[in-house]
Design a protein around this motif. Structure first.
Motif, PDB file in Angstrom:
ATOM      1  N   ILE A  45      23.875  32.645  10.733  1.00  0.00           N
ATOM      2  CA  ILE A  45      22.742  32.244   9.909  1.00  0.00           C
ATOM      3  C   ILE A  45      23.050  32.426   8.423  1.00  0.00           C
ATOM      4  CG2 ILE A  45      21.556  34.460   9.918  1.00  0.00           C
ATOM      5  CD1 ILE A  45      19.020  32.795  10.710  1.00  0.00           C
ATOM      6  N   TRP A  46      23.831  33.451   8.087  1.00  0.00           N
ATOM      7  CA  TRP A  46      24.078  33.722   6.655  1.00  0.00           C
ATOM      8  C   TRP A  46      25.024  32.710   6.052  1.00  0.00           C
ATOM      9  CZ3 TRP A  46      20.417  36.500   5.113  1.00  0.00           C
ATOM     10  CH2 TRP A  46      19.871  37.477   5.940  1.00  0.00           C
ATOM     11  N   ALA A  47      26.115  32.426   6.766  1.00  0.00           N
ATOM     12  CA  ALA A  47      27.074  31.475   6.223  1.00  0.00           C
ATOM     13  C   ALA A  47      26.448  30.091   6.120  1.00  0.00           C
ATOM     14  CB  ALA A  47      28.313  31.440   7.112  1.00  0.00           C
ATOM     15  N   ILE A  48      25.772  29.680   7.196  1.00  0.00           N
ATOM     16  CA  ILE A  48      25.167  28.349   7.182  1.00  0.00           C
ATOM     17  C   ILE A  48      24.063  28.283   6.138  1.00  0.00           C
ATOM     18  CG2 ILE A  48      23.793  26.736   8.533  1.00  0.00           C
ATOM     19  CD1 ILE A  48      25.330  27.632  10.976  1.00  0.00           C
ATOM     20  N   PRO A  51      18.748  27.852  15.657  1.00  0.00           N
ATOM     21  CA  PRO A  51      17.603  27.466  16.489  1.00  0.00           C
ATOM     22  C   PRO A  51      16.252  27.790  15.852  1.00  0.00           C
ATOM     23  CG  PRO A  51      19.142  28.893  17.685  1.00  0.00           C
ATOM     24  CD  PRO A  51      19.629  28.816  16.287  1.00  0.00           C
ATOM     25  N   GLU A  52      16.230  28.810  14.972  1.00  0.00           N
ATOM     26  CA  GLU A  52      14.945  29.226  14.410  1.00  0.00           C
ATOM     27  C   GLU A  52      14.415  28.244  13.369  1.00  0.00           C
ATOM     28  OE1 GLU A  52      17.521  31.250  14.654  1.00  0.00           O
ATOM     29  OE2 GLU A  52      16.845  32.713  16.146  1.00  0.00           O
ATOM     30  N   GLY A  85       7.870  20.607  18.497  1.00  0.00           N
ATOM     31  CA  GLY A  85       9.016  21.415  18.884  1.00  0.00           C
ATOM     32  C   GLY A  85      10.285  20.635  19.139  1.00  0.00           C
ATOM     33  N   LYS A  86      10.321  19.373  18.710  1.00  0.00           N
ATOM     34  CA  LYS A  86      11.538  18.578  18.899  1.00  0.00           C
ATOM     35  C   LYS A  86      12.517  18.843  17.759  1.00  0.00           C
ATOM     36  CE  LYS A  86      10.196  16.734  22.540  1.00  0.00           C
ATOM     37  NZ  LYS A  86      10.952  16.932  23.731  1.00  0.00           N
ATOM     38  N   TRP A 105      25.664  28.669  18.041  1.00  0.00           N
ATOM     39  CA  TRP A 105      26.224  28.154  16.804  1.00  0.00           C
ATOM     40  C   TRP A 105      26.954  26.839  17.001  1.00  0.00           C
ATOM     41  CZ3 TRP A 105      31.194  28.034  18.284  1.00  0.00           C
ATOM     42  CH2 TRP A 105      31.649  29.058  19.113  1.00  0.00           C
ATOM     43  N   CYS A 106      26.924  26.344  18.230  1.00  0.00           N
ATOM     44  CA  CYS A 106      27.711  25.156  18.542  1.00  0.00           C
ATOM     45  C   CYS A 106      26.789  23.946  18.504  1.00  0.00           C
ATOM     46  CB  CYS A 106      28.350  25.355  19.911  1.00  0.00           C
ATOM     47  SG  CYS A 106      28.661  23.894  20.840  1.00  0.00           S
TER      48      CYS A 106
END
Lengths: 180, 606
Positions: free
Chosen positions: B265-268, B403-404, B460-461, B520-521
Motif C-alpha cells: 500500500i505504501w509503495a503504490i 483492495p481497500e 462494490g464493483k 498485490w497481483c
C-alpha cells in the motif's frame, strides 16, 4: 469548558485503573493461550529398550527415582559434548536416587564404539531408527539433544531441547530429588 | 491531590509485575511455574523448524541434463556434506553422482574430519536420460544438520516433484569451458529476451508508462527539442532497465520475485501520489520545478542537457518497480530463465535486454514527441491537460491493486470532471465549430461513463471496463453475485492441508484446480472480478475441487513451501490436477485468463 484539576486527576485515575486492570486481564488471557496444554504418555511406556549388550531394561526398574532421560545420537555433536556432564551428574547423585538414562537414536555399533571411547557409566539404551517416533511422542520431534526430567512419582516435570548448562541441571535435580 | 495521584500511579506500575505473579494460577510445582512465567525452560523457544533452518529447492537445468539443488541454510545452522543423499524416481532419468562442492572442514573428535556447509549451497545433479522429451520425476532428498546453538536435527527427508525440460543437443553449453559457445548462447538469451520485451509493448506492463513518460516530455515546455525528447525517453528506459536488471539478479540469486515486495500500500500509494502531483502540474495549477537556484546551478553544470535527467532515470526505475510488476506469461518466462539458471549475471542481462525491448516504443514516442508536439500556445495546454488526465488514470489504475481503495468511485470522479472540462454541461455558442461539438460530445460520453462508474462503485464493483454489469441492474443473477471468492476457493494454508485435499479429491474422483493468488497481483484481482464471477466458469468449476494459495505475504514460509513444491514462479498461476490427482503440466497457466480461455482449459480435464 475546562475541568477542574481535581476532576481531571480523578478521571485520570479511573482511566489508569481500567487500563491497568485491562492490561492484567489481557496478559492473563494471553498467558493461558500461550501455555501449551501438553500431555505425554506416562514415562513407563518409554523404556522397554535394550542396551548395547542386548539386555532389556524394563521401565519399572527406575520407579521412585528421579530420572534424567536423555535422547541423543553419535551423529549429533552437541549430544556427545553433553555426555560427560551426565556421567558426572550420575556419579555424584546416584546415591540420593538419581538415574540418568541415555536413549540413543542410533545404531548399536556406533553407540558401543562411542561408549568404549568416552565411558558412559549410566544405563545406555538403543532406540535405533524407530527412536524418532518415540522422541516425537515425548514432544522432542524437533531435534537432539532432548532431555526429560521425571520426578519420583513418574511425572515428566521438565523437558529441554539442546544442551543443559551445568548449573541449570544441578539446580533442577536439587529441587526434585529432595532429602532422598 | 496532584501529588497523591502521581504516587498512587507510580505504586500501581511498580506493583504490576507482582500482581501478575500472584494472579498466575499456582498449580503444580512452584519451580516449573516460575520458570514458565519467566519464559525459560520451554523447549521450542529459540530454534528454527527444520524447513526454515534448511530451505531447499530443486530446479531442472534448462538443458534438461541436470537438476540444481539449492540449500539456503539459515545463519547459525549447518548441514553435513557426508549426510547428503539424492535419489530420483519416475521417468527415465537416472542420477549420476552428485557434484557436492567442498565444505568447510571441521575436526570431529569422534568421526574425524567432517565437512559442513553454511549459507547457500548449490549442488549439481547430472542426469542420464533415456527419454528426450519433457517428463515428470520425483527427487528424494536426505540431509542432516545442526544449529550452532547446540541442537542437531534428526535426518530430514524431502520429496520434490519436477518437470524435466526436453534434452537439448547443446545442453552441455553451461558446463562447456569453451567461452565462444557460452557467449553464443548468452547472445541467444539476450535476443530472445529483447523480443519478449517487444511482445510486452501493448500489455499493462508497458502501456501505463506511456502517459508517464509523455507527461515528463510535455512538461519540458519550451526546452523541448527533438534530441531532448529522445534523450529523456532513453534515460527513462534505462531507469526501468535498471530495476529489471536488479530484479533479474535477485531472481538469479534467490529465486524470488523482487517486485512482490513493492506491491504494498505504501509503495503504490506513494507513486500514485507522485503521479497526482505531476498531473496537477500538467493542468497548470502550479509549476513543478526545482527551486530556481538549484535549477540554474544544475543547468550550468550540464549545459544543454538540463538537470532533470537523474529525476527521469529515478522515475523510470520507480515505474518499473510498481507499474511493471505485471505477471505476464512472457515476463514469467524470462524471469524463469534467470531463476532456473540460478545465475545472477545471466538473470540481470536477460532482464536488461527485455527492458530495452519493452522500452523501444517509449523511445520511439520520445523522439517523435519532438516532431509532433507544439512548444507553446493553447494547443500545447490541451496536450498537457490530456496527459494530466492520463496520469491520473495511471494513478487510479495502480491504486486498483489495493483492495481497500474504492477504485470505481475514483474513476467516476475522474471521468465526470474531465467531461465537465470538455464542456459537457455547457451550452455551445451560436457560432459553433465542428471541433467544439466533437469535444462536447466526448465530454458527455465521459460524463455518462463516469456516472455509471460511480453507480457501479457504490455497488462494490471494481472494473472500469464493465462498471455496471447487466445482472446488477436487473438483479437477475443472484447466484453469481452471492458466490464470492471465499466460497468458490477453499484457502490452503500449508502443504499438509493441500496433500489432504488432493487425496480427498482423487478419492472422490474429482479434478482439482489449484490457484495461486495475491492481493498485490493485479491480474489475480482482475480474474477474481471477471473470470471467477462468470456464470459459465462457475458452472464449469462445479465438478472441481477449487483450492487457493494466498501468496500476499511473500515471507510466509508455509505458502512459500507450496510455491516451491510445484515450482510456481508467482501469481496468478492455475494448476490443474486430474481426477487421479496428477497435475496436468501442459495445462498449467500463468497470468490472466479470460473466461473463454479458462473454460477451454477446464474442458480438457476429465
Amino acid at each position: 469548558m475546562s475541568a477542574s484539576p481535581t476532576l481531571r486527576y480523578r478521571l485520570l485515575l479511573i482511566v489508569a485503573t481500567f487500563a491497568i486492570g485491562g492490561g492484567i486481564g489481557l496478559w492473563l488471557w494471553w498467558s493461558t493461550l500461550t501455555q501449551p496444554e501438553e500431555s505425554f504418555p506416562p514415562v513407563s511406556q518409554l523404556l522397554s529398550l535394550k542396551d548395547v549388550e542386548g539386555v532389556v531394561h524394563p521401565p519399572s526398574k527406575w520407579q521412585g527415582k528421579v530420572q534424567l532421560i536423555n535422547f541423543w545420537a553419535t551423529w549429533c555433536t552437541p549430544c556427545r559434548q553433553e555426555i560427560p556432564l551426565f556421567a558426572s551428574l550420575y556419579s555424584r547423585w546416584q546415591e540420593r536416587g538419581l538415574v540418568v538414562v541415555g536413549i540413543a537414536i542410533d545404531e548399536v555399533d556406533a553407540v558401543r564404539r562411542f561408549g568404549d571411547e568416552v565411558g558412559i557409566n549410566y544405563p545406555s539404551l538403543i532406540a535405533g531408527k524407530d527412536g524418532l517416533g518415540l522422541l516425537a511422542r515425548f514432544g522432542g520431534g524437533q531435534g537432539l539433544p532432548y532431555s526429560l526430567l521425571v520426578d519420583r512419582k513418574g511425572n515428566i516435570v521438565e523437558r529441554k531441547l539442546g544442551m543443559f548448562r551445568e548449573s541449570e541441571i544441578e539446580a533442577l535435580i536439587e529441587s526434585y530429588i529432595g532429602p532422598g | 491531590m496532584y501529588r497523591s495521584v502521581k504516587h498512587l500511579l507510580a505504586l500501581l506500575f511498580l506493583a504490576l509485575p507482582l500482581v501478575g505473579l500472584v494472579a498466575q494460577p499456582a498449580v503444580g510445582n512452584s519451580v516449573t511455574d516460575l520458570k514458565k512465567l519467566l519464559g525459560i525452560g520451554t523447549p521450542e523457544n529459540s530454534f528454527l523448524n527444520e524447513d526454515d533452518a534448511f530451505a531447499v529447492q530443486a530446479i531442472p537445468a534448462p538443458g534438461g541434463d541436470a537438476i540444481r539443488v539449492i540449500f539456503e541454510i539459515a545463519e547459525g545452522y549447518y548441514l553435513y556434506r557426508s549426510k547428503m543423499g539424492f535419489t530420483i524416481e519416475g521417468g527415465t532419468a537416472a542420477l549420476s553422482s552428485a557434484e557436492l562442492p567442498p565444505g568447510e572442514k571441521q575436526e570431529d573428535e569422534f568421526f574425524g574430519l567432517m565437512e559442513v556447509y553454511h549459507g547457500r549451497v548449490e549442488i549439481n545433479l547430472p542426469l542420464e536420460r533415456a527419454h528426450v522429451g519433457p517428463e515428470e520425476v520425483i527427487l528424494h532428498l536426505a540431509y542432516q544438520g545442526c544449529a550452532e546453538a547446540g541442537i542437531c536435527y534428526p535426518p530430514i527427508k524431502r520429496k520434490i516433484s519436477l518437470t524435466l525440460p526436453p534434452v537439448e543437443a547443446t545442453a552441455s553449453a553451461p558446463v562447456d569451458p569453451e567461452a565462444s559457445e557460452e557467449t553464443g548462447s548468452f547472445l541467444v538469451y539476450m535476443l530472445a529476451a529483447f523480443g519478449a520485451g517487444l511482445l510486452l509493448t501493448f500489455t499493462p506492463c508497458v502501456l501505463p508508462m506511456i502517459p508517464i513518460l509523455s507527461s515528463v516530455i510535455v512538461g519540458q515546455g519550451e526546452r523541448l527539442t527533438r534530441a531532448r525528447g529522445g534523450a529523456l525517453s532513453i534515460v527513462y528506459v534505462l531507469g526501468t532497465a535498471a530495476t529489471y536488471t536488479v530484479a533479474g539478479v535477485v531472481a538469479g540469486l534467490t529465486g524470488e520475485q523482487l517486485q512482490a515486495y513493492f506491491q504494498n500500500i505504501w509503495a503504490i500509494g506513494g507513486l500514485s501520489l507522485l503521479f497526482v502531483i505531476m498531473a496537477l502540474s500538467m493542468f497548470g495549477l502550479y509549476d513543478l520545478q526545482m527551486p530556481s537556484t538549484i535549477q540554474s546551478r544544475l543547468e550550468g553544470r550540464t549545459r544543454g542537457m538540463g538537470g532533470s535527467y537523474s529525476m527521469v532515470f529515478f522515475l523510470g526505475a520507480l515505474s518499473a518497480l510498481i507499474v511493471g510488476a505485471c505477471v505476464s506469461p512472457v515476463l514469467i518466462a524470462v524471469l524463469s530463465i534467470a531463476i532456473a539458471a540460478g545465475d545472477p549475471v545471466l538473470g540481470g542481462l536477460t532482464m536488461f535486454s527485455m527492458a530495452l525491448g519493452m522500452g523501444l516504443i517509449l523511445v520511439v514516442i520520445g523522439f517523435s514527441a519532438g516532431f509532433l508536439i507544439p512548444h507553446a500556445g493553447a494547443w500545447m495546454d490541451r496536450v498537457k491537460q490530456s496527459f494530466g488526465v492520463m496520469l491520473l488514470g495511471v494513478a487510479i489504475y495502480l491504486l486498483g491493486a489495493i483492495p481497500e481503495v474504492p477504485v470505481l468511485l475514483l474513476w467516476g470522479a475522474l471521468l465526470i470532471i474531465t467531461g465537465v472540462f470538455l464542456g459537457a454541461v455547457q451550452a455551445l455558442p451560436k457560432e459553433k465549430s465542428g471541433w467544439q461539438v466533437l469535444w462536447k460530445g466526448v465530454g458527455i460520453v465521459l460524463l455518462i461513463w463516469g456516472v455509471l462508474a460511480l453507480v457501479g462503485g457504490f455497488a462494490g464493483k471494481r472494473d472500469i471496463l464493465n462498471p455496471l454489469p447487466l445482472e446488477l441492474l436487473l438483479g437477475s443473477d443472484p447466484t453469481v453475485e452471492n458466490i464470492d471468492r471465499d466460497e468458490l476457493f477453499t484457502q490452503v494454508p500449508d502443504m499438509a492441508t493441500l496433500e489432504r485435499e488432493l487425496e480427498a479429491a482423487s478419492r472422490n474422483n474429482q479434478p482439482l484446480l489449484l490457484n495461486f493468488y495475491a492481493d498485490w497481483c493485479i491480474d489475480c484481482l482482475r480474474m477474481e472480478e471477471a473470470t471467477f464471477k462468470d456464470a459459465t466458469v462457475l458452472g464449469g468449476l462445479e465438478r472441481f475441487v477449487a483450492l487457493q494459495v494466498d501468496l500476499t505475504d511473500p515471507g510466509n514460509p508455509l505458502t512459500k513451501e507450496i510455491k516451491r513444491h510445484f515450482g510456481v514462479f508467482g501469481p496468478p498461476a492455475m494448476l490443474f490436477f486430474d481426477s487421479a490427482g496428477e497435475e496436468q503440466i501442459r495445462l498449467r497457466r500463468y497470468g490472466y485468463l479470460s473466461v473463454g480461455k479458462f473454460n477451454q482449459l477446464i474442458s480438457q480435464l476429465r
